[in-house]
Design a protein around this motif. Structure first.
Motif, PDB file in Angstrom:
ATOM      1  N   ILE A 164       6.047 -18.764  12.286  1.00 55.47           N
ATOM      2  CA  ILE A 164       4.908 -19.133  11.269  1.00 55.47           C
ATOM      3  C   ILE A 164       4.330 -18.120  10.514  1.00 55.47           C
ATOM      4  CG2 ILE A 164       4.261 -21.034  13.047  1.00 55.47           C
ATOM      5  CD1 ILE A 164       2.174 -19.206  14.136  1.00 55.47           C
ATOM      6  N   PRO A 165       3.589 -18.491   9.482  1.00 52.48           N
ATOM      7  CA  PRO A 165       3.265 -17.579   8.380  1.00 52.48           C
ATOM      8  C   PRO A 165       1.989 -16.539   9.194  1.00 52.48           C
ATOM      9  CG  PRO A 165       3.049 -20.000   7.796  1.00 52.48           C
ATOM     10  CD  PRO A 165       3.522 -20.001   8.943  1.00 52.48           C
ATOM     11  N   LEU A 166       2.163 -15.398   8.478  1.00 50.17           N
ATOM     12  CA  LEU A 166       1.497 -14.121   9.047  1.00 50.17           C
ATOM     13  C   LEU A 166       0.237 -13.748   8.026  1.00 50.17           C
ATOM     14  CD1 LEU A 166       0.806 -12.022  11.257  1.00 50.17           C
ATOM     15  CD2 LEU A 166       3.306 -10.923  10.298  1.00 50.17           C
ATOM     16  N   ILE A 167      -0.777 -13.489   8.352  1.00 46.40           N
ATOM     17  CA  ILE A 167      -1.990 -12.983   7.569  1.00 46.40           C
ATOM     18  C   ILE A 167      -2.207 -11.562   8.306  1.00 46.40           C
ATOM     19  CG2 ILE A 167      -4.402 -13.338   6.855  1.00 46.40           C
ATOM     20  CD1 ILE A 167      -3.685 -16.270   7.472  1.00 46.40           C
ATOM     21  N   ALA A 168      -2.399 -10.608   7.515  1.00 43.23           N
ATOM     22  CA  ALA A 168      -2.743  -9.178   7.963  1.00 43.23           C
ATOM     23  C   ALA A 168      -4.336  -9.044   7.902  1.00 43.23           C
ATOM     24  CB  ALA A 168      -2.020  -8.169   7.169  1.00 43.23           C
ATOM     25  N   ALA A 169      -4.746  -8.419   8.848  1.00 42.54           N
ATOM     26  CA  ALA A 169      -6.267  -7.997   8.755  1.00 42.54           C
ATOM     27  C   ALA A 169      -6.464  -6.897   9.415  1.00 42.54           C
ATOM     28  CB  ALA A 169      -7.067  -9.077   9.261  1.00 42.54           C
ATOM     29  N   GLY A 170      -7.577  -5.904   8.872  1.00 43.64           N
ATOM     30  CA  GLY A 170      -7.821  -4.561   9.554  1.00 43.64           C
ATOM     31  C   GLY A 170      -7.428  -3.695   8.586  1.00 43.64           C
ATOM     32  N   GLY A 171      -8.447  -2.975   7.805  1.00 46.49           N
ATOM     33  CA  GLY A 171      -8.202  -1.667   6.902  1.00 46.49           C
ATOM     34  C   GLY A 171      -7.765  -2.329   5.577  1.00 46.49           C
ATOM     35  N   ILE A 172      -8.148  -3.398   5.067  1.00 44.67           N
ATOM     36  CA  ILE A 172      -7.367  -4.180   4.033  1.00 44.67           C
ATOM     37  C   ILE A 172      -8.717  -4.269   3.030  1.00 44.67           C
ATOM     38  CG2 ILE A 172      -5.897  -5.642   2.588  1.00 44.67           C
ATOM     39  CD1 ILE A 172      -4.634  -6.256   5.474  1.00 44.67           C
ATOM     40  N   ALA A 173      -8.790  -3.703   1.979  1.00 38.87           N
ATOM     41  CA  ALA A 173     -10.007  -3.778   1.139  1.00 38.87           C
ATOM     42  C   ALA A 173      -9.439  -3.458  -0.352  1.00 38.87           C
ATOM     43  CB  ALA A 173     -11.299  -2.684   1.297  1.00 38.87           C
ATOM     44  N   THR A 174      -8.109  -3.132  -0.641  1.00 40.03           N
ATOM     45  CA  THR A 174      -7.742  -2.969  -2.004  1.00 40.03           C
ATOM     46  C   THR A 174      -6.582  -3.718  -2.216  1.00 40.03           C
ATOM     47  OG1 THR A 174      -6.474  -1.022  -1.164  1.00 40.03           O
ATOM     48  CG2 THR A 174      -8.641  -0.484  -1.790  1.00 40.03           C
ATOM     49  N   GLY A 175      -5.857  -3.482  -3.656  1.00 41.21           N
ATOM     50  CA  GLY A 175      -4.849  -4.369  -3.892  1.00 41.21           C
ATOM     51  C   GLY A 175      -3.484  -3.283  -3.407  1.00 41.21           C
ATOM     52  N   ARG A 176      -3.687  -2.291  -3.186  1.00 44.17           N
ATOM     53  CA  ARG A 176      -2.833  -1.312  -2.685  1.00 44.17           C
ATOM     54  C   ARG A 176      -2.537  -1.815  -0.996  1.00 44.17           C
ATOM     55  NH1 ARG A 176      -0.493   2.468  -5.693  1.00 44.17           N
ATOM     56  NH2 ARG A 176      -1.786   3.158  -7.544  1.00 44.17           N
ATOM     57  N   GLY A 177      -3.771  -1.661  -0.234  1.00 44.81           N
ATOM     58  CA  GLY A 177      -3.672  -2.457   0.978  1.00 44.81           C
ATOM     59  C   GLY A 177      -2.983  -3.685   1.119  1.00 44.81           C
ATOM     60  N   MET A 178      -3.304  -4.493   0.120  1.00 45.59           N
ATOM     61  CA  MET A 178      -2.708  -5.941   0.580  1.00 45.59           C
ATOM     62  C   MET A 178      -1.287  -5.845   0.292  1.00 45.59           C
ATOM     63  SD  MET A 178      -3.640  -9.077  -2.061  1.00 45.59           S
ATOM     64  CE  MET A 178      -2.707 -10.568  -2.114  1.00 45.59           C
ATOM     65  N   LEU A 179      -0.738  -4.939  -0.859  1.00 45.80           N
ATOM     66  CA  LEU A 179       0.646  -4.674  -1.210  1.00 45.80           C
ATOM     67  C   LEU A 179       1.390  -4.243  -0.038  1.00 45.80           C
ATOM     68  CD1 LEU A 179       3.095  -5.077  -3.096  1.00 45.80           C
ATOM     69  CD2 LEU A 179       2.674  -2.814  -3.879  1.00 45.80           C
ATOM     70  N   ALA A 180       0.855  -3.273   0.669  1.00 50.08           N
ATOM     71  CA  ALA A 180       1.385  -2.639   1.880  1.00 50.08           C
ATOM     72  C   ALA A 180       1.545  -3.491   2.997  1.00 50.08           C
ATOM     73  CB  ALA A 180       0.554  -1.328   2.213  1.00 50.08           C
ATOM     74  N   THR A 181       0.783  -4.451   3.367  1.00 52.48           N
ATOM     75  CA  THR A 181       0.832  -5.128   4.517  1.00 52.48           C
ATOM     76  C   THR A 181       1.690  -6.464   4.164  1.00 52.48           C
ATOM     77  OG1 THR A 181      -1.240  -6.438   3.733  1.00 52.48           O
ATOM     78  CG2 THR A 181      -1.525  -4.745   5.475  1.00 52.48           C
ATOM     79  N   MET A 182       1.848  -6.758   3.042  1.00 51.93           N
ATOM     80  CA  MET A 182       2.917  -7.778   2.447  1.00 51.93           C
ATOM     81  C   MET A 182       4.146  -7.105   2.599  1.00 51.93           C
ATOM     82  SD  MET A 182       0.553 -10.042  -0.323  1.00 51.93           S
ATOM     83  CE  MET A 182       1.582 -11.640  -0.235  1.00 51.93           C
ATOM     84  N   ILE A 183       4.571  -5.900   2.153  1.00 54.48           N
ATOM     85  CA  ILE A 183       5.727  -5.281   2.359  1.00 54.48           C
ATOM     86  C   ILE A 183       6.060  -5.303   3.865  1.00 54.48           C
ATOM     87  CG2 ILE A 183       6.851  -3.069   2.132  1.00 54.48           C
ATOM     88  CD1 ILE A 183       5.489  -2.602  -0.776  1.00 54.48           C
ATOM     89  N   LEU A 184       5.160  -4.935   4.552  1.00 56.35           N
ATOM     90  CA  LEU A 184       5.317  -5.031   6.109  1.00 56.35           C
ATOM     91  C   LEU A 184       5.769  -6.361   6.719  1.00 56.35           C
ATOM     92  CD1 LEU A 184       2.839  -2.182   7.243  1.00 56.35           C
ATOM     93  CD2 LEU A 184       5.219  -1.993   7.349  1.00 56.35           C
ATOM     94  N   GLY A 185       5.733  -7.509   6.138  1.00 60.87           N
ATOM     95  CA  GLY A 185       6.085  -8.540   6.474  1.00 60.87           C
ATOM     96  C   GLY A 185       4.935  -9.678   6.427  1.00 60.87           C
ATOM     97  N   ALA A 186       3.663  -9.401   5.994  1.00 63.96           N
ATOM     98  CA  ALA A 186       2.567 -10.312   6.109  1.00 63.96           C
ATOM     99  C   ALA A 186       2.743 -11.319   4.816  1.00 63.96           C
ATOM    100  CB  ALA A 186       1.053  -9.705   5.811  1.00 63.96           C
ATOM    101  N   ASP A 187       2.245 -12.506   4.812  1.00 59.91           N
ATOM    102  CA  ASP A 187       2.275 -13.502   3.812  1.00 59.91           C
ATOM    103  C   ASP A 187       1.019 -13.541   2.991  1.00 59.91           C
ATOM    104  OD1 ASP A 187       5.089 -14.696   4.557  1.00 59.91           O
ATOM    105  OD2 ASP A 187       4.045 -15.089   6.466  1.00 59.91           O
ATOM    106  N   GLY A 188      -0.049 -12.788   3.582  1.00 62.40           N
ATOM    107  CA  GLY A 188      -1.078 -12.984   2.966  1.00 62.40           C
ATOM    108  C   GLY A 188      -2.095 -11.995   3.672  1.00 62.40           C
ATOM    109  N   VAL A 189      -3.446 -11.754   3.126  1.00 61.90           N
ATOM    110  CA  VAL A 189      -4.296 -10.902   3.938  1.00 61.90           C
ATOM    111  C   VAL A 189      -5.624 -11.596   4.002  1.00 61.90           C
ATOM    112  CG1 VAL A 189      -3.274  -8.764   2.729  1.00 61.90           C
ATOM    113  CG2 VAL A 189      -5.306  -9.765   1.575  1.00 61.90           C
ATOM    114  N   GLN A 190      -6.243 -10.824   5.268  1.00 64.54           N
ATOM    115  CA  GLN A 190      -7.859 -11.353   5.523  1.00 64.54           C
ATOM    116  C   GLN A 190      -8.454  -9.981   5.234  1.00 64.54           C
ATOM    117  OE1 GLN A 190      -9.244 -14.179   8.588  1.00 64.54           O
ATOM    118  NE2 GLN A 190     -10.036 -12.364   9.464  1.00 64.54           N
TER     119      GLN A 190
END
Length: 314
Positions: A164-190
């Motif tokens: 199922i879809p995966l949302i990353a959270a924890g330590g994300i406050a910037t566009g670079r953080g968002m990109l990093a977690t999506m490269i790791l496999g997240a579909d979005g960020v919280q």
């Protein structure tokens, strides 16, 4: 097509954490109006207060928004009933067993997302029938997993286990953080901490200002015997550490914590005796901005970093 924007019918795969004492209807509607998914934090609201916030949010936005429900809180049956009665279409559940309410919510046409801190719980949430999971690393503020697994390691571990879809959270406050977690496999960020330090957050100005002054190493995960929580190191935090030096019982910790400690800190602005919950990422949050400015900045940096990465590919 992005799985998260499709699931929630939103423009950007950015979700605002439903933080207690920060996430009233003003914050939730502002995030939804800016193209993300706003969440009302039910954890700090009496049932009728929640109803009022849902009704005000419906007036303030015609975009999708949701409610975050910590399942260990009292009045849970009443809260779920109000969510259904008010026609809320998205619910994020946390701090409890996803099996308890998922099927009931889904029978009422509600999209359900569960917050987890490990791949084991992500699998349990998937088995319970949730539509997506939020995998939250221990960098996050507020109540947290006991395992101390960081977002960087948690996301690929969860990705490996679920469909199922995966949302990353924890330590994300910037566009670079968002990109990093999506490269790791997240579909979005919280994002929680970044939105706590917004104009529209319902937190006290004292707390917002403190977030912008919090540096590296100024927060700590503590009170694991009760419910692990990441706090800014203030007088209350120091009192907790002093009590720990005596090898206290669970009851002694509960007595020190008392009641309304989080409200006192984040909502009433008591920076000494209050519980100040924020993530490690506060160290790079230096201003209190509007929600629109925050989302614009995150998207600009995300796209810039993505282009930069492509230029540097080998």
């Amino acid at each position: 097509m992005n799985k998260i924007t499709q699931l929630f019918n939103i423009k950007y795969p950015i979700i605002q954490g439903g933080m207690i004492w920060n996430s009233g209807y003003k914050l939730a509607s502002a995030v939804s109006n800016a193209g993300g998914l706003g969440l009302i934090g039910a954890g700090s609201m009496y049932p009728e207060v929640l109803r009022e916030h849902i009704q005000k949010c419906k007036k303030a936005t015609n975009k999708p928004f949701g409610v975050n429900v910590p399942m260990l809180y009292p009045n849970i049956e009443e809260i779920i009933q109000i969510i259904i009665e008010e026609g809320v279409k998205i619910v994020f559940t946390s701090a409890g067993n996803p099996k308890t309410w998922t099927s009931h919510l889904k029978e009422n046409g509600i999209t359900v997302v569960h917050v987890v801190s490990s791949s084991k719980f992500a699998l349990k949430a998937q088995e319970a029938g949730v539509d997506a999971v939020v995998a939250e690393g221990f960098e996050a503020g507020g109540h947290n997993g006991r395992e101390e697994t960081t977002t960087l390691t948690l996301i690929p571990m969860v990705k490996e286990k679920i469909q199922i879809p995966l949302i990353a959270a924890g330590g994300i406050a910037t566009g670079r953080g968002m990109l990093a977690t999506m490269i790791l496999g997240a579909d979005g960020v919280q994002m929680g901490s970044r939105f706590a330090a917004s104009i529209e957050s319902s937190a006290h100005e004292n707390f917002k200002k403190t977030i912008t002054e919090t540096g590296e190493g100024d927060t700590q995960l503590t009170l694991k015997e009760l419910a692990p929580v990441r706090l800014i190191k203030n007088k209350f935090y120091n009192d907790v550490q002093e009590l720990y030096s005596t090898c206290p019982s669970k009851e002694a910790l509960e007595q020190l914590l008392g009641k309304r400690r989080a409200k006192r800190g984040m909502f009433e602005g008591d920076l000494l005796e209050g519980e100040l919950e924020i993530g490690q990422i506060a160290g790079i949050i230096h201003d209190i901005s509007t929600v629109e400015q925050i989302i614009d900045s995150v998207l600009f940096e995300f796209n810039f970093a993505k282009d930069e990465l492509q230029k540097n590919s080998f």
